[in-house]
Design an enzyme around this catalytic site. Structure first.
Site, PDB file in Angstrom:
ATOM      1  N   TRP A  37       0.783  -1.205   0.123  1.00 49.48           N
ATOM      2  CA  TRP A  37      -0.019  -0.073  -0.089  1.00 49.48           C
ATOM      3  C   TRP A  37       0.958   1.219  -0.086  1.00 49.48           C
ATOM      4  CZ3 TRP A  37      -4.363  -0.647  -2.118  1.00 49.48           C
ATOM      5  CH2 TRP A  37      -4.949  -1.677  -1.968  1.00 49.48           C
ATOM      6  N   ASP A  85      -2.016   6.780   6.181  1.00 45.28           N
ATOM      7  CA  ASP A  85      -3.075   6.021   5.713  1.00 45.28           C
ATOM      8  C   ASP A  85      -3.440   4.867   6.571  1.00 45.28           C
ATOM      9  OD1 ASP A  85      -4.549   4.014   4.424  1.00 45.28           O
ATOM     10  OD2 ASP A  85      -3.263   3.615   2.696  1.00 45.28           O
ATOM     11  N   LYS A 106     -12.502  -1.401   5.956  1.00 45.09           N
ATOM     12  CA  LYS A 106     -11.685  -2.524   6.793  1.00 45.09           C
ATOM     13  C   LYS A 106     -12.360  -2.648   8.076  1.00 45.09           C
ATOM     14  CE  LYS A 106      -8.941  -2.765   3.074  1.00 45.09           C
ATOM     15  NZ  LYS A 106      -8.052  -1.695   2.668  1.00 45.09           N
TER      16      LYS A 106
HETATM   17  C1  LIG Z   1      -7.555  -1.381   1.468  1.00 46.37           C
HETATM   18  C2  LIG Z   1      -6.525  -0.437   1.609  1.00 46.37           C
HETATM   19  C3  LIG Z   1      -6.228   0.539   0.647  1.00 46.37           C
HETATM   20  C4  LIG Z   1      -7.092   0.897  -0.564  1.00 46.37           C
HETATM   21  O1  LIG Z   1      -8.499   1.019  -0.337  1.00 46.37           O
HETATM   22  P1  LIG Z   1      -9.398   1.530  -1.442  1.00 46.37           P
HETATM   23  O2  LIG Z   1     -10.568   1.708  -0.682  1.00 46.37           O
HETATM   24  O3  LIG Z   1      -9.969   0.066  -2.122  1.00 46.37           O
HETATM   25  O4  LIG Z   1      -9.223   2.602  -2.411  1.00 46.37           O
HETATM   26  C5  LIG Z   1      -5.207   1.774   0.844  1.00 46.37           C
HETATM   27  N1  LIG Z   1      -4.482   1.357   2.010  1.00 46.37           N
HETATM   28  C6  LIG Z   1      -4.424   0.288   2.703  1.00 46.37           C
HETATM   29  C7  LIG Z   1      -3.644   0.303   4.031  1.00 46.37           C
HETATM   30  C8  LIG Z   1      -5.613  -0.290   2.626  1.00 46.37           C
HETATM   31  O5  LIG Z   1      -5.850  -1.403   3.764  1.00 46.37           O
END
Ligand SMILES: *Cc1c(COP(=O)(O)O)cnc(C)c1O
Length: 364
Positions: A102, A176, A200
């Site tokens: 990521w 993030d 998540k």
């Molecule tokens: C799932 C995830 C993403 C991507 O998320 P989207 O909603 O599919 O854009 C980005 N960063 C992390 C750490 C993630 O777990």
């Protein structure tokens, strides 16, 4: 049918209590005669839903008044672009910490807008640790420092918050937090901006939450579309365009659920116990293995392998027969991964651990 234990990395398990409440309210929300899905995002009813969600999030995460909360769409992936578009503020460099897949995606997008200095990376060692700050080579003039506190795929989590006081330039820290937000108490003041996709650890897919310090807003790179300008969204309280209303509603219910659980300090205790149950088992047998260094192991996503990879398919099949699903690791890394977000009940982890013990015994 009974609910199974869903270890998916995302979209992921939601609290059953929340889903039941949503079911009860789906046709007729609070005697309005309508579903929340059918309402104007600017109407009185929905405004009360979004305001309550924000108030609860502010309370849960102790968000100071000089931070704005945004309810956007576009996913964390959209934030990979919005962050540089909004936070470069005439600078030409940003620092990124590369701790996994990521991080790398965020870096790739940022490179479209600026020079990215990789201030630290664990790529060469297979993304199995979080580089400590004495290993960083930061740029004193970076527009911001971006990192991924929890790498959802690799299962690497920072159990500490980077300290940017090495520079006198008051560099904002950007995180993030897609897969770890609200899993433990948050010290918002340490950050300039936090973003997270809801699917998540907070709610359904479609909603992205941004928490941003006010003074960072208002200066975008040239030709930034309005819909990617944080200031335009904060000025219109996330109603510049239609936000994902149903996802906001469900996420708001999850915030209420978290408050009933006792808030982030309480959920953290449960998360620690759940993670320990799994890692203890993995470490006490040589049948299973987790390659992430112990201090940097994720409480949310537990990646592990079987010593004999020929047994992977059998492991997944037998797990599924017990109602333990989505344990297959990300296609990029293989092996297994158990995502044990806030909404995964401890019974799910206990059931998984006893299954893993038994499976190891049967195949020793
Ligand atoms: C799932 C995830 C993403 C991507 O998320 P989207 O909603 O599919 O854009 C980005 N960063 C992390 C750490 C993630 O777990």
């Amino acid at each position: 049918m009974e609910r199974i234990f869903n270890f998916s990395a995302g979209p992921a398990v939601l609290p059953a209590e929340v889903l039941k409440q949503a079911r009860n309210e789906i046709l007729n929300w609070h005697d309005s005669g309508m579903s929340i899905m059918e309402m104007s995002h600017r109407g009185r009813e929905f405004t009360s839903v979004v305001q309550k969600a924000e108030a609860n999030l502010r309370e849960l995460a102790s968000i100071p008044d000089n931070y704005k909360v945004l309810f956007l769409s576009g996913g964390a992936t959209g934030q990979f672009s919005m962050v540089p578009m909004n936070l470069l503020r005439k600078k030409k460099n940003a620092d990124y910490i590369n701790t996994g897949i990521w991080s790398k995606k965020a870096i790739k997008e940022a490179q479209r807008y600026c020079h990215v200095n990789i201030a630290a990376s664990s790529e060469d060692s297979g993304y199995t640790h979080a580089p400590t700050q004495d290993q960083w080579t930061p740029d004193q003039n970076a527009a911001y420092v971006h990192y991924t506190p929890n790498e959802t795929i690799g299962g690497v989590e920072f159990n500490w918050i980077p300290d940017l006081t090495y520079s006198e330039n008051n560099i904002p820290l950007v995180a993030d937090m897609s897969s770890s937000i609200l899993s433990r108490p948050l010290d918002i003041n340490k950050y300039g901006l936090i973003y997270a996709g809801a699917q998540k650890n907070m709610g359904p897919a479609g909603l992205t939450i941004v928490i941003v310090r006010e003074d960072l807003l208002g200066e975008t790179v040239q030709n930034t579309p309005s819909v990617f300008d944080y200031k335009i969204h904060t000025d219109s309280s996330s109603m510049y365009n239609t936000p994902p209303t149903y996802a906001i509603y469900i996420t708001g219910l999850v915030f209420e659920w978290l408050k009933k659980k006792g808030g982030l300090a309480e959920i953290e205790k449960i998360n620690i116990s759940k993670a320990n149950l799994l890692y203890d088992l993995i470490d006490t047998t040589d049948f299973y293995h987790c390659s992430v260094v112990k201090s940097d192991r994720s409480r949310m996503n537990v990646p592990f392998t079987l010593k004999n990879a020929d047994l992977n398919a059998e492991f997944l099949k037998q797990a599924q027969d017990r109602g333990l699903i989505n344990l297959k690791g990300h296609r990029a890394v293989g092996g297994m991964r158990a995502s044990i977000y806030n909404a995964m009940p401890i019974e799910g982890v206990l059931t998984l651990v006893s299954f893993m013990k038994e499976f190891a015994g049967d195949h020793a």
